[in-house]
Scaffold this motif. Structure first.
Motif, mmCIF file in Angstrom:
data_model
loop_
_atom_site.group_PDB
_atom_site.id
_atom_site.type_symbol
_atom_site.label_atom_id
_atom_site.label_comp_id
_atom_site.label_asym_id
_atom_site.label_seq_id
_atom_site.Cartn_x
_atom_site.Cartn_y
_atom_site.Cartn_z
ATOM 1 N N TYR A 18 39.580 46.831 35.195
ATOM 2 C CA TYR A 18 41.012 46.802 34.895
ATOM 3 C C TYR A 18 41.842 47.074 36.154
ATOM 4 N N ILE A 19 41.470 48.096 36.901
ATOM 5 C CA ILE A 19 42.226 48.455 38.106
ATOM 6 C C ILE A 19 42.147 47.343 39.147
ATOM 7 N N ILE A 20 40.986 46.748 39.303
ATOM 8 C CA ILE A 20 40.826 45.656 40.269
ATOM 9 C C ILE A 20 41.663 44.453 39.860
ATOM 10 N N ASP A 21 41.613 44.078 38.588
ATOM 11 C CA ASP A 21 42.343 42.901 38.107
ATOM 12 C C ASP A 21 43.857 43.097 38.119
ATOM 13 N N SER A 22 44.294 44.276 37.716
ATOM 14 C CA SER A 22 45.733 44.507 37.561
ATOM 15 C C SER A 22 46.377 45.170 38.775
ATOM 16 N N LYS A 23 45.558 45.705 39.677
ATOM 17 C CA LYS A 23 46.042 46.480 40.832
ATOM 18 C C LYS A 23 46.841 47.695 40.377
ATOM 19 N N ASP A 24 46.525 48.178 39.196
ATOM 20 C CA ASP A 24 47.232 49.324 38.627
ATOM 21 C C ASP A 24 46.780 50.618 39.286
ATOM 22 N N THR A 25 47.561 51.660 39.101
ATOM 23 C CA THR A 25 47.254 52.974 39.654
ATOM 24 C C THR A 25 46.355 53.752 38.693
ATOM 25 N N VAL A 26 45.856 54.891 39.161
ATOM 26 C CA VAL A 26 45.059 55.771 38.306
ATOM 27 C C VAL A 26 45.912 56.211 37.119
#
Length: 96
Positions: A16-24
């Motif tokens: 999810y973090i890799i795909d969305s570039k979202d933060t922790v």
């Protein structure tokens, strides 16, 4: 079975973090878990599960960390813009 679900969660968080570039913080909110749990899953558990995925997610987290001062500045700017708009609206109501 519990062990497998923790491993699956760590992999899903990383993807999810890799795909969305979202933060922790964003990932924690999305998955309904604490920031500490997200961090532990992707920084420690993932190293033992999938090292290459751990390296990829680390790149995204490092990028987010490098940009956080910019996000903080933008958040502060928006906060004061909203406060300014409220002040203007309140002044206009008083004049009426």
């Amino acid at each position: 079975m519990r062990e497998k679900s923790i491993e699956e969660r760590a992999v899903k968080l990383a993807e999810y973090i890799i795909d969305s570039k979202d933060t922790v913080r964003g990932a924690a909110k999305k998955f309904g878990i604490s920031k500490s749990t997200v961090h532990k899953d992707i920084a420690f558990r993932l190293l033992h599960i999938n090292n290459s995925l751990a390296k990829e997610v680390r790149k995204v987290l490092d990028e987010n960390k490098a940009e956080r001062h910019i996000r903080g500045g933008q958040a502060t700017k928006l906060k004061y813009e909203k406060e300014h708009e409220k002040e203007i609206c309140n002044k206009q109501e008083i004049k009426l």
